[in-house]
Every structure is written in structure tokens, then in C-alpha cells.
Design a protein around this motif. Sequence first.
Motif, PDB file in Angstrom:
ATOM      1  N   ALA A 119     -32.594  15.021 -50.037  1.00 41.24           N
ATOM      2  CA  ALA A 119     -33.031  13.726 -50.574  1.00 41.24           C
ATOM      3  C   ALA A 119     -32.317  13.415 -51.885  1.00 41.24           C
ATOM      4  O   ALA A 119     -31.934  12.264 -52.136  1.00 41.24           O
ATOM      5  N   SER A 120     -32.120  14.425 -52.706  1.00 42.76           N
ATOM      6  CA  SER A 120     -31.429  14.235 -53.988  1.00 42.76           C
ATOM      7  C   SER A 120     -29.967  13.852 -53.774  1.00 42.76           C
ATOM      8  O   SER A 120     -29.448  12.935 -54.426  1.00 42.76           O
ATOM      9  N   SER A 172     -29.804  10.324 -52.279  1.00 37.71           N
ATOM     10  CA  SER A 172     -30.122   9.328 -53.306  1.00 37.71           C
ATOM     11  C   SER A 172     -28.951   9.132 -54.268  1.00 37.71           C
ATOM     12  O   SER A 172     -28.669   8.005 -54.684  1.00 37.71           O
ATOM     13  N   ILE A 213     -26.532   6.953 -52.446  1.00 33.93           N
ATOM     14  CA  ILE A 213     -26.964   5.553 -52.431  1.00 33.93           C
ATOM     15  C   ILE A 213     -26.672   4.896 -53.779  1.00 33.93           C
ATOM     16  O   ILE A 213     -26.239   3.743 -53.835  1.00 33.93           O
ATOM     17  N   GLY A 214     -26.899   5.632 -54.860  1.00 35.23           N
ATOM     18  CA  GLY A 214     -26.561   5.109 -56.184  1.00 35.23           C
ATOM     19  C   GLY A 214     -25.079   4.809 -56.306  1.00 35.23           C
ATOM     20  O   GLY A 214     -24.684   3.741 -56.786  1.00 35.23           O
ATOM     21  N   ILE A 251     -28.516   5.608 -61.196  1.00 33.23           N
ATOM     22  CA  ILE A 251     -29.175   6.264 -60.055  1.00 33.23           C
ATOM     23  C   ILE A 251     -28.360   7.479 -59.611  1.00 33.23           C
ATOM     24  O   ILE A 251     -28.908   8.571 -59.427  1.00 33.23           O
ATOM     25  N   PHE A 254     -29.640  11.438 -59.927  1.00 31.50           N
ATOM     26  CA  PHE A 254     -29.845  12.267 -58.741  1.00 31.50           C
ATOM     27  C   PHE A 254     -28.828  13.400 -58.614  1.00 31.50           C
ATOM     28  O   PHE A 254     -29.124  14.414 -57.968  1.00 31.50           O
ATOM     29  N   ILE A 302     -37.706  -0.109 -51.932  1.00 28.00           N
ATOM     30  CA  ILE A 302     -37.118   0.989 -52.708  1.00 28.00           C
ATOM     31  C   ILE A 302     -38.178   1.956 -53.222  1.00 28.00           C
ATOM     32  O   ILE A 302     -38.133   3.155 -52.930  1.00 28.00           O
ATOM     33  N   TRP A 308     -40.572   4.099 -50.733  1.00 29.59           N
ATOM     34  CA  TRP A 308     -39.779   5.045 -49.941  1.00 29.59           C
ATOM     35  C   TRP A 308     -39.230   6.176 -50.801  1.00 29.59           C
ATOM     36  O   TRP A 308     -39.223   7.340 -50.381  1.00 29.59           O
ATOM     37  N   THR A 309     -38.752   5.847 -52.004  1.00 26.38           N
ATOM     38  CA  THR A 309     -38.225   6.881 -52.898  1.00 26.38           C
ATOM     39  C   THR A 309     -39.335   7.820 -53.347  1.00 26.38           C
ATOM     40  O   THR A 309     -39.147   9.039 -53.385  1.00 26.38           O
ATOM     41  N   LEU A 337     -40.055  10.030 -50.322  1.00 30.64           N
ATOM     42  CA  LEU A 337     -38.939  10.924 -50.011  1.00 30.64           C
ATOM     43  C   LEU A 337     -38.879  12.120 -50.960  1.00 30.64           C
ATOM     44  O   LEU A 337     -38.588  13.240 -50.541  1.00 30.64           O
ATOM     45  N   HIS A 338     -39.174  11.879 -52.231  1.00 31.23           N
ATOM     46  CA  HIS A 338     -39.106  12.950 -53.232  1.00 31.23           C
ATOM     47  C   HIS A 338     -40.487  13.532 -53.549  1.00 31.23           C
ATOM     48  O   HIS A 338     -40.587  14.700 -53.935  1.00 31.23           O
TER      49      HIS A 338
END
Length: 148
Positions: free
Chosen positions: A17-18, A21, A24-25, A72, A76, A125, A128-129, A132-133
Motif C-alpha cells: 500500500a505504501s 501510494s 500514485i503521488g 504524497i 509514502f 481519496i 479509501w486511503t 488501505l493503510h
Amino acid sequence: MTNSNTFTFWYRWLLAASIISAGIGLASALLPDSIIFKLYNTAMADAFSGGSFTETSDQLRRFLFGPLGGTIAGYFVLQTFIVWNGFYRRERWTWHAILWALLLWFTIDTAVSLYHRAYFNVWMINIWTLALHGIPLAMTYRYFDHSS
């Protein structure tokens, strides 16, 4: 699953996930007009520009995606290294650092989003974030010594 296998599963989830993420950033900083952001960009235009961006507001949107995406990605990447190292070794401070950073971000970002009626940001956002974390954090709580 044994305790060791259970921890490993959630550790790998949080590590993945990290990394995702951070990606995505990076994508939002470099590719703000990408298809992966189409739904978000459309929702932003609906909320703030009457359904479509003017040339000036679109320029501002593209610019803001840059520093925001960079922030972001940077955060991450840091979290990835924390998870990969200290979290894997079950160092208590890492669990707390990730939790409190996540909750602080979620609280501020959600409050500002709600204040500005950017509800799309909360459901696209933030929730879900947080899940996820937050789920792997909740599932690994017992593996860290919280006695002191």
C-alpha cells in the motif's frame, strides 16, 4: 494462519500500500491529465468550476497536482522505508508514527474537504486511503508492545 504468517500478511499489505501510494503521488505530479485521474478531475470541475475548467483554472489544477503529488510521493516513500525496516522488526514507534500521521492527515484533509463541499475528495481519496493503510495497522496492533 500462524501468528507469524498473519503479521507477515499485514506487513506485506502495508508495504505494498505504501509503494502503490507513492506511485500514485508520482503519477499525480507528472500525469495530472492521465485517465486514472479522469473521474477525480471531473468531480473537481463539477464542484468548483461549474462542470468544466477554464484555461486558467485548469492551469492551476495542473500546477497544484505537482506539489501535492510530490508531497504524497515523498511521504509514502518515507512510510515505505519505515514499514520495510522498523515496522518489520515490530518497533513500536513505527506503528504509532504511521497511525498518527494517517489520522492527522485524514482529519485535516477531510475537514477542509467538507468545509469546501469537496465531498468527492472524501469518498474518492480519504476513505479509501484510510482503509488501505488503517486496516493493516489495526490488524497488527497486537504484535507491538504497547505496555509503556
